[in-house]
Write an enzyme that holds these catalytic residues in place. Structure first.
Site, PDB file in Angstrom:
ATOM      1  N   HIS A   1      -9.070 -41.012  -0.108  1.00  0.00           N
ATOM      2  CA  HIS A   1     -10.197 -39.608  -0.519  1.00  0.00           C
ATOM      3  C   HIS A   1     -10.642 -39.536  -2.337  1.00  0.00           C
ATOM      4  CE1 HIS A   1      -6.143 -38.338  -1.255  1.00  0.00           C
ATOM      5  NE2 HIS A   1      -6.705 -36.838  -1.896  1.00  0.00           N
TER       6      HIS A   1
ATOM      7  N   LYS B   1       2.155 -36.175  -2.955  1.00  0.00           N
ATOM      8  CA  LYS B   1       2.232 -36.640  -3.932  1.00  0.00           C
ATOM      9  C   LYS B   1       1.444 -36.567  -4.879  1.00  0.00           C
ATOM     10  CE  LYS B   1       6.758 -39.075  -4.491  1.00  0.00           C
ATOM     11  NZ  LYS B   1       7.922 -39.067  -5.353  1.00  0.00           N
TER      12      LYS B   1
ATOM     13  N   SER C   1       2.215 -42.509 -14.982  1.00  0.00           N
ATOM     14  CA  SER C   1       1.405 -44.533 -14.420  1.00  0.00           C
ATOM     15  C   SER C   1      -0.336 -43.550 -14.746  1.00  0.00           C
ATOM     16  CB  SER C   1       1.698 -44.420 -12.976  1.00  0.00           C
ATOM     17  OG  SER C   1       2.758 -45.582 -13.157  1.00  0.00           O
TER      18      SER C   1
ATOM     19  N   LYS D   1       1.355 -48.136  -0.988  1.00  0.00           N
ATOM     20  CA  LYS D   1       2.617 -48.518  -1.384  1.00  0.00           C
ATOM     21  C   LYS D   1       2.445 -50.103  -0.843  1.00  0.00           C
ATOM     22  CE  LYS D   1       6.377 -47.176  -2.447  1.00  0.00           C
ATOM     23  NZ  LYS D   1       6.184 -45.913  -3.464  1.00  0.00           N
TER      24      LYS D   1
ATOM     25  N   LYS E   1      -2.726 -45.984  -5.513  1.00  0.00           N
ATOM     26  CA  LYS E   1      -1.841 -45.666  -6.560  1.00  0.00           C
ATOM     27  C   LYS E   1      -0.518 -45.621  -5.279  1.00  0.00           C
ATOM     28  CE  LYS E   1      -0.784 -45.768 -11.108  1.00  0.00           C
ATOM     29  NZ  LYS E   1       0.217 -47.550 -10.307  1.00  0.00           N
TER      30      LYS E   1
HETATM   31  P1  NAD Z   1      18.719 -46.409 -10.476  1.00  0.00           P
HETATM   32  O1  NAD Z   1      19.347 -47.456  -9.746  1.00  0.00           O
HETATM   33  O2  NAD Z   1      18.671 -46.632 -11.764  1.00  0.00           O
HETATM   34  O3  NAD Z   1      19.955 -45.438 -10.331  1.00  0.00           O
HETATM   35  C1  NAD Z   1      20.787 -45.079  -9.209  1.00  0.00           C
HETATM   36  C2  NAD Z   1      22.242 -44.225  -9.717  1.00  0.00           C
HETATM   37  O4  NAD Z   1      23.029 -43.581  -8.413  1.00  0.00           O
HETATM   38  C3  NAD Z   1      22.991 -45.881  -9.804  1.00  0.00           C
HETATM   39  O5  NAD Z   1      24.111 -45.758 -10.906  1.00  0.00           O
HETATM   40  C4  NAD Z   1      23.958 -46.256  -9.209  1.00  0.00           C
HETATM   41  O6  NAD Z   1      25.067 -46.842  -9.173  1.00  0.00           O
HETATM   42  C5  NAD Z   1      24.244 -44.831  -8.225  1.00  0.00           C
HETATM   43  N1  NAD Z   1      24.462 -44.260  -7.056  1.00  0.00           N
HETATM   44  C6  NAD Z   1      24.699 -44.704  -6.320  1.00  0.00           C
HETATM   45  N2  NAD Z   1      25.003 -44.803  -4.689  1.00  0.00           N
HETATM   46  C7  NAD Z   1      25.999 -43.289  -5.005  1.00  0.00           C
HETATM   47  C8  NAD Z   1      26.733 -42.569  -5.110  1.00  0.00           C
HETATM   48  N3  NAD Z   1      26.830 -43.053  -3.326  1.00  0.00           N
HETATM   49  N4  NAD Z   1      27.190 -41.969  -4.971  1.00  0.00           N
HETATM   50  C9  NAD Z   1      27.136 -41.422  -6.411  1.00  0.00           C
HETATM   51  N5  NAD Z   1      26.299 -41.928  -7.329  1.00  0.00           N
HETATM   52  C10 NAD Z   1      25.318 -43.169  -6.503  1.00  0.00           C
HETATM   53  O7  NAD Z   1      17.666 -45.598  -9.459  1.00  0.00           O
HETATM   54  P2  NAD Z   1      16.218 -44.276 -10.226  1.00  0.00           P
HETATM   55  O8  NAD Z   1      15.306 -45.525 -10.470  1.00  0.00           O
HETATM   56  O9  NAD Z   1      17.094 -43.614 -11.031  1.00  0.00           O
HETATM   57  O10 NAD Z   1      16.120 -43.769  -8.698  1.00  0.00           O
HETATM   58  C11 NAD Z   1      17.175 -42.932  -8.323  1.00  0.00           C
HETATM   59  C12 NAD Z   1      16.192 -41.847  -7.409  1.00  0.00           C
HETATM   60  O11 NAD Z   1      15.428 -41.998  -7.828  1.00  0.00           O
HETATM   61  C13 NAD Z   1      16.261 -42.946  -5.833  1.00  0.00           C
HETATM   62  O12 NAD Z   1      15.945 -42.513  -4.442  1.00  0.00           O
HETATM   63  C14 NAD Z   1      14.502 -43.788  -6.469  1.00  0.00           C
HETATM   64  O13 NAD Z   1      13.490 -43.857  -5.067  1.00  0.00           O
HETATM   65  C15 NAD Z   1      14.049 -42.105  -6.362  1.00  0.00           C
HETATM   66  N6  NAD Z   1      13.181 -42.265  -7.714  1.00  0.00           N
HETATM   67  C16 NAD Z   1      12.953 -42.723  -8.584  1.00  0.00           C
HETATM   68  C17 NAD Z   1      11.816 -42.988  -9.651  1.00  0.00           C
HETATM   69  C18 NAD Z   1      11.607 -43.779 -10.776  1.00  0.00           C
HETATM   70  O14 NAD Z   1      10.485 -43.156 -11.690  1.00  0.00           O
HETATM   71  N7  NAD Z   1      12.901 -44.067 -11.220  1.00  0.00           N
HETATM   72  C19 NAD Z   1      10.940 -42.539  -9.375  1.00  0.00           C
HETATM   73  C20 NAD Z   1      10.746 -41.963  -7.996  1.00  0.00           C
HETATM   74  C21 NAD Z   1      12.049 -41.240  -7.664  1.00  0.00           C
END
Ligand code: NAD
Length: 468
Positions: free
Chosen positions: A62, A91, A359, A103, A67
């Site tokens: 649309h 989103k 982005s 995706k 992306k």
């Molecule tokens: P990341 O891997 O950098 O960090 C995740 C952290 O969570 C790690 O330090 C890990 O050790 C910790 N962790 C794992 N299991 C755990 C538990 N049981 N209890 C506590 N901590 C735990 O990942 P991120 O990029 O920070 O992403 C985190 C979340 O955010 C994900 O759900 C991801 O889909 C979402 N997200 C990330 C982005 C982005 O730009 N990075 C964008 C949108 C959504």
């Protein structure tokens, strides 16, 4: 048991009942438009040939380009990629990023492959996308996701450019690139900062805060963060820097608590040095990490994994606001419990949209072929200097060096990216809140976010004249 895509469809249907769109339009908004399922051979370092399974799904055109990230994970399957692509459509619509959702996924565990093998897989995947017209700055623009980062985005860009020589906007065929390849400053902290802006905006709404029994503003609020990764670290940083008290941070090996506040930077260094967040100076240890989520606090930020709060622990959570920084940290059972108890859940679908928003700024930078701030920075600085000098002369008073620096400063790329992100998150929060508060049948902010997305995509389809 529903598949991931079916659960997204169910949430969509629930919200769709609260809109006035006719059935056919809703069916079109919900459908995945194009699905490219591919298999290709790659020769591994030991001479073996492996057939790689991969996908790219364009949920909606649309708005173009589409992306969405590309993930490398052994869990990848078509249903998951379809679900994630549809969530991208919603989103982007909510945060007014003018893209359709997409995706991609490659079914591999990147840890099982050498860098050279990963490069061959990524380049082959990209050339498959080029062959079928599934990538391009005006068609479909991938980005990093689980298991991919700047390195993979550079390989995608290089492959694209070698197959499409002379295409002037080719740098916009992928985002999340290193700065030297056309990336933008501020991408790394974008999601955490966006979460902070979104939660702060909710906290600045007196009527909403009164309803949940909190004072207005972020200052002095007790915050618990789960996950000290990219998103969790930056959330903790911005809450602390803006006057909130981050009383606990949980990692998988345990959690630490200090009612006076924890400095995430110090904790990060401590974890790097000792391998654990535990035994952090002046903080008490919580051996069972999940127990930290149940402590008394105002705001809880799950920023680690999906499904960490479910029907079992939700009744014990004491936070008044839950900001979903991670994707899908709450199960539907937890959602229902919080709605019943009046806990405010700020939904992931828009709250963690900082990454895709920045982005979008990267893509705009690539199309304009000029770094943000390059043209106006010095002009602004010179002008501000003149204005300040004039005021000093007229008043006979001198401003401090600090004031000079602050007032004269012209915007750099990072200033403009932060400003654009702040504007995006504030407007999106207000739009969703307006929808929620103006319709008593909408049970929670998540449903309001879906209604917001459906309305925007519906309007775009109507404007395209697809449904005369
Ligand atoms: P990341 O891997 O950098 O960090 C995740 C952290 O969570 C790690 O330090 C890990 O050790 C910790 N962790 C794992 N299991 C755990 C538990 N049981 N209890 C506590 N901590 C735990 O990942 P991120 O990029 O920070 O992403 C985190 C979340 O955010 C994900 O759900 C991801 O889909 C979402 N997200 C990330 C982005 C982005 O730009 N990075 C964008 C949108 C959504």
């Amino acid at each position: 048991m529903y598949s991931f895509f079916e659960s997204v469809e169910r949430s969509f249907d629930k919200a769709a009942l609260l809109t006035n769109w006719e059935k056919g339009i809703l069916a079109q908004i919900k459908a995945c438009n194009s699905i490219y399922s591919m298999r290709f051979p790659v020769k591994m370092d030991d001479g073996r040939i492996e057939v790689i399974e991969a996908y790219r799904v364009q949920h909606s055109q649309h708005k173009t380009p589409c992306k969405g990230g590309i993930r490398f994970s052994s869990e990848v399957n078509q249903d998951e990629v379809m679900a994630l692509a549809s969530l991208m459509t919603y989103k982007c619509a909510i945060v007014n990023v003018p893209f359709g959702g997409a995706k991609g996924g490659i079914k591999i565990n990147p840890r099982n492959y050498s860098a050279y093998e990963l490069e061959k897989i990524t380049r082959r995947y990209t050339s498959e996308l080029v062959k079928k017209n599934f990538i391009g700055p005006g068609i479909d623009v991938p980005a990093p996701d689980y298991g991919t980062g700047e390195r993979e985005m550079s390989w995608i860009l290089d492959t694209y450019q070698s197959l499409k020589p002379g295409e002037i906007d080719s740098a916009g065929c992928v985002t999340g690139k290193p700065i030297s390849q056309g990336g933008v400053h501020g991408r790394k902290e974008a999601t955490g900062l966006g979460v902070f802006f979104g939660v702060r905006e909710v906290c600045n709404m007196p009527n909403v805060m009164q309803k949940i029994g909190l004072t207005t503003g972020i200052k002095g609020k007790n915050v618990i963060v789960q996950g000290l990764g990219n998103v969790g670290y930056h959330c903790a940083k911005y809450f602390r820097e803006n006057g909130a008290i981050v009383i606990a941070i949980a990692e998988y090996e345990g959690a630490v608590y200090n009612e006076k506040g924890i400095n995430e930077e110090e904790l990060f260094k401590h974890r790097k040095a000792t391998g654990s967040v535990l035994n952090f100076p002046d903080a008490s240890n919580i051996q069972v990490s999940t127990e930290a989520l149940e402590l008394e606090c105002d705001i809880l930020i799950p920023a680690a994994l999906e499904n960490v709060i479910d029907g079992n622990n939700a009744p014990r959570i004491k936070a008044k606001i839950i900001g979903e920084a991670a994707n899908g940290p709450l199960t539907p059972e937890a959602d229902a419990i919080f709605a019943e108890r009046g806990v405010m859940v700020i939904p992931d679908m828009y709250l963690n949209a900082g990454g895709v928003t920045v982005s979008y700024f990267e893509w705009l930078k690539n199309l304009s072929h000029v770094r943000y701030g390059r043209l106006e920075k010095r002009f602004t600085e010179n002008m501000n200097h003149h204005i300040l000098s004039e005021i000093e002369e007229l008043t006979g008073k001198k401003a401090s060096d600090k004031a000079h620096k602050l007032i004269e400063h012209g915007a750099d790329e990072i200033d403009l990216v932060y400003s654009g992100l702040e504007e995006t998150m504030i407007s999106a929060t207000q739009e969703i809140m307006d929808i929620w508060l103006s319709n008593p049948s909408i049970p929670d902010m998540r449903t309001a976010a879906y209604v917001c997305a459906i309305n925007k995509v519906g309007v775009a389809y109507k404007e395209l004249g697809i449904f005369p």
